[in-house]
Design an enzyme around this catalytic site. Structure first.
Site, PDB file in Angstrom:
ATOM      1  N   ARG A 117       0.856  -1.186   0.000  1.00 49.41           N
ATOM      2  CA  ARG A 117       0.000   0.000   0.000  1.00 49.41           C
ATOM      3  C   ARG A 117       0.894   1.237   0.000  1.00 49.41           C
ATOM      4  O   ARG A 117       1.910   1.258   0.706  1.00 49.41           O
ATOM      5  CB  ARG A 117      -0.923   0.008   1.221  1.00 49.41           C
ATOM      6  CG  ARG A 117      -1.796   1.252   1.354  1.00 49.41           C
ATOM      7  CD  ARG A 117      -2.748   1.117   2.535  1.00 49.41           C
ATOM      8  NE  ARG A 117      -3.497   2.340   2.778  1.00 49.41           N
ATOM      9  CZ  ARG A 117      -4.600   2.690   2.132  1.00 49.41           C
ATOM     10  NH1 ARG A 117      -5.060   1.899   1.174  1.00 49.41           N
ATOM     11  NH2 ARG A 117      -5.241   3.808   2.422  1.00 49.41           N
ATOM     12  N   SER A 174      -7.170  -0.931   1.829  1.00 51.97           N
ATOM     13  CA  SER A 174      -7.064  -1.399   0.451  1.00 51.97           C
ATOM     14  C   SER A 174      -5.596  -1.580   0.109  1.00 51.97           C
ATOM     15  O   SER A 174      -4.812  -0.630   0.174  1.00 51.97           O
ATOM     16  CB  SER A 174      -7.707  -0.395  -0.504  1.00 51.97           C
ATOM     17  OG  SER A 174      -9.099  -0.340  -0.306  1.00 51.97           O
ATOM     18  N   GLU A 201      -6.625  -5.533  -6.173  1.00 52.99           N
ATOM     19  CA  GLU A 201      -6.848  -5.098  -4.796  1.00 52.99           C
ATOM     20  C   GLU A 201      -7.239  -6.241  -3.866  1.00 52.99           C
ATOM     21  O   GLU A 201      -8.033  -7.106  -4.211  1.00 52.99           O
ATOM     22  CB  GLU A 201      -7.941  -4.026  -4.790  1.00 52.99           C
ATOM     23  CG  GLU A 201      -8.178  -3.382  -3.444  1.00 52.99           C
ATOM     24  CD  GLU A 201      -9.132  -2.205  -3.536  1.00 52.99           C
ATOM     25  OE1 GLU A 201      -9.503  -1.675  -2.464  1.00 52.99           O
ATOM     26  OE2 GLU A 201      -9.513  -1.815  -4.657  1.00 52.99           O
TER      27      GLU A 201
END
Length: 732
Positions: free
Chosen positions: A285, A309, A354
């Site tokens: 991330r 996410s 994702e």
């Protein structure tokens, strides 16, 4: 082979070298020249000797001539630099046409003459063969091609490339501690292929998560989360810390949003029951600030208050955040149900690859790098990351809970009353009657929506909570909205059981209903069936109340598979949606919205026309896709039957056959029904015909004052969703 030549300074002095590289370099520099034919005879060399020399230097692949248009020079370029020169610096190969043009220049400069001299030594046909080989090899060496297969490719998802690039293998080998070398040879990198493949997420996991989402009736929720749902959910969670009650400030006065909390709870349950990963994996991330991490020491635990996410593909974010951000690397465990959810099969942005981790997930800090420590890492891999945090997954608060136990609880909070609105009563509201058309939306929102920008209506047998939300559709979100606008306002409502958006209305002079569904799916539970009289009435009255002239209702989009299908067929068929309105009409003649005030924006006769159109007038053996082969085996002779067959058996090709419809309709978008499957509801005529109103304003009164939407949007008004990464990408 001996290469004979004469120095330019001594044209009668014959010399030789055994090294072709030296020979080519001297020719290029202009310090030597080929021997002439008399000198060849003197040396008793074969008649084809000079031509053999030309061919040899043309096939010599270590260094080749390339043309640079910027300087008008020909340069001798090492093979390793051929691809970068062509791709990044606009150098070009040299062919016979270039040579002929050079010879035909009427007033050549000294540079032109030197270029011509250089090329006169080459056999250009042989040189082109060398170019092709070098270009391919250079492409490979420069980290663009390998034979190392991604284990995720076999999921059949179209966004996944089959092979790793060498740069990716290099990066992953270093980042996953498979080597401590920053620079590896091609053979060394390739040797890591099997190890890297073992660490990466396999197709099996992606497919398990895909079918789990489908079986959970959660496609719409995932689509919503990936578009703008994540913004609203995470904004609420981070602001209120409602998943971490221990962190809630007692002095805070929190106004609850039960509608949004319900969506959050459904999403948490969805992740909590997701299949475990077959192996331990690494996810990434990038963030813009680490204010919430700065206090951590090695070994400390960080617990996240919101969904996180992440991506399984560091290169997606690496390339797009190349201007410098903070990298977070997380190792997630194997075989623990509820760790995270792979959503790429149904995400509106599948290339992000994702993986969503739930709120309350705990992460242990195992390493931290910044500044000088990152310098080598940055230089080699092109990552301008300011800092790098490495975490390992520890757990989350939901794994051992039953679904019914997953409830958000915020002590001492305020739950606002629902604002019930009977829109028909507002038709006789003098305040609305006396307002200009363009001022009605503001009045309705200010007067009848709650502090959460919500209002409640009873339609038929169901009660619906409607939300005012704002959007910007001028950048990456443009495809998902009918209106292209900086300050757009929409009204949405979601299914209380599954969390998916079941109606999305873009407000304007026309209300556009469910344009977004072409990228999502229509509510499978039919909680919202717009093809009913009560909805036609409600939409008409809503248009009156907020000052819109018409309502445009867009097609339903659905997906389906047969119970007899194999697992592989189900996996494929549940990825591709199609217009339910077109399919049902072609299949059995079903028409939607047969109301007097609703007119289709397409001609049904144009769809009937397909049944008389021969498939092989459209589908050709020269087509680059699979349509021709499938058409042959289908036994279908006309485009109508073939379209139905493709939907039911090969939905992956729906877009391909719809593109082919341009041929059927002579590339005329105005008559091609596939370009606009929608219906126009004349809302004010409906109200007039049903005696709700006795006057329809002129068309010029249905205008929106410039800036009127913008005045309604803000952090304490109608909140506009944002996604900084995607916004940045579109600005580049």
């Amino acid at each position: 082979m001996s290469y004979y030549y004469v120095p330019i300074s001594s044209p009668y002095q014959i010399e030789s070298t055994e090294y072709i590289d030296d020979f080519v370099t001297m020719l290029f520099d202009g310090s030597i020249e080929f021997i002439n034919d008399e000198q060849r005879k003197q040396l008793k060399l074969p008649e084809n000797y000079i031509q053999s020399v030309r061919e040899n230097i043309s096939l010599y692949s270590d260094r080749v001539p390339l043309y640079d248009i910027g300087s008008n020079h020909i340069f001798l370029i090492h093979r390793d630099n051929v691809y970068p020169r062509i791709y990044f610096e606009n150098y070009r190969f040299i062919d016979q046409n270039f040579y002929n043009d050079l010879k035909n220049i009427k007033k050549p400069t000294s540079i032109d003459k030197n270029n011509l001299r250089i090329l006169s030594h080459y056999d250009l046909s042989k040189l082109y063969t060398t170019y092709m080989k070098i270009f391919y090899d250079s492409f490979v060496v420069n980290s663009y091609i390998t034979h190392c297969q991604r284990p995720s490719f076999f999921s059949g998802m179209e966004h996944i490339r089959p092979y790793y690039t060498i740069n990716e293998l290099n990066y992953l080998a270093y980042d996953w501690n498979l080597t401590n070398k920053l620079s590896l040879t091609t053979s060394e990198i390739n040797s890591f292929c099997k190890k890297i493949s073992q660490y990466d997420i396999p197709a099996e996991t992606l497919l398990d998560h895909q079918m789990y989402i489908y079986d959970s009736k959660a496609i719409g929720l995932v689509k919503h989360y990936s578009l703008f749902g994540s913004y609203y959910m995470n904004y609420y969670l981070r602001k209120n810390k409602c998943c971490l009650p221990g962190e809630i400030n007692d002095d805070m006065t929190i106004v609850r949003n039960l509608y949004l909390e319900n969506q959050i709870e459904i999403m948490i349950r969805l992740i909590k029951n997701a299949p475990g990963f077959t192996k331990s994996h690494t996810v990434y991330r990038f963030v813009e600030t680490d204010d919430y991490l700065k206090h951590l020491n090695i070994g400390d635990i960080y617990q996240d208050s919101s969904f996180m996410s992440t991506t399984r593909n560091p290169f997606y974010y690496k390339e797009n955040y190349a201007f410098g951000y903070i990298l977070i690397k997380i190792t997630i465990p194997k075989k623990i149900k509820g760790t995270g959810l792979c959503i790429e099969a149904y995400s509106n942005f599948p290339n992000e690859e994702e993986i969503v981790l739930p709120p309350t997930t705990r992460y242990r800090l195992v390493n931290y790098m910044e500044n000088q420590e990152l310098e080598n890492f940055q230089n080699v891999f092109g990552i301008v990351a300011k800092k790098k945090y490495e975490f390992e997954w520890v757990g989350n608060d939901y794994i051992d809970k039953a679904d019914f136990e997953i409830k958000i609880d915020i002590p001492n909070s305020i739950i606002p009353k629902k604002n019930f609105v009977d829109l028909k009563e507002l038709i006789n509201d003098d305040n609305i009657k006396n307002l200009s058309i363009s001022d009605r939306l503001k009045y309705f929102r200010d007067t009848y929506s709650s502090v959460n920008n919500q209002f409640v209506c009873q339609i038929g047998n169901y009660e619906y909570i409607f939300n005012f939300e704002a959007y910007n559709s001028t950048s990456v979100y443009k495809p998902f909205f009918y209106y292209e606008i900086n300050d757009g306002i929409m009204v949405t409502t979601s299914n209380p059981k599954y969390g998916n958006i079941n109606i999305l209305m873009e407000l304007g002079p026309e209300i556009h209903v469910n344009y977004y569904f072409r990228y999502s799916v229509t509510d499978p539970s039919i909680v919202v069936d717009l093809n009913r009289s009560e909805w036609i009435e409600w939409l008409s009255v809503f248009s009156y109340v907020i000052g819109s002239r018409n309502v445009v209702i867009h097609s339903n989009y659905v997906l389906q598979y047969d119970k007899s299908d194999t697992i592989k067929q189900k996996q494929m068929k549940t990825r591709y949606t199609f217009s339910q309105n077109i399919y049902l009409y072609l299949k059995n003649g079903t028409k939607f919205f047969e109301f007097d005030e609703v007119v289709p924006n397409f001609d049904y006769a144009r769809l009937d026309y397909l049944f008389g159109y021969n498939v092989f007038d459209v589908i050709k053996p020269t087509d680059r896709d699979e349509l021709y082969r499938i058409t042959q085996s289908s036994g279908k002779s006309n485009m109508g039957d073939l379209y139905i067959y493709i939907i039911e058996n090969h939905p992956k090709l729906i877009r391909s056959i719809e593109d082919k419809m341009d041929i059927v309709y002579n590339y005329n978008d105005n008559i091609n029904p596939f370009k606009n499957i929608s219906y126009n509801l004349d809302a004010w005529r409906y109200l007039y015909d049903h005696y709700y109103i006795n006057h329809i304003p002129s068309e010029k009164e249905f205008t929106i004052k410039k800036g009127s939407f913008k005045k309604l949007i803000g952090s304490k008004k109608i909140v506009k969703f944002q996604n900084r990464l995607r916004t940045y990408l579109m600005s580049q």
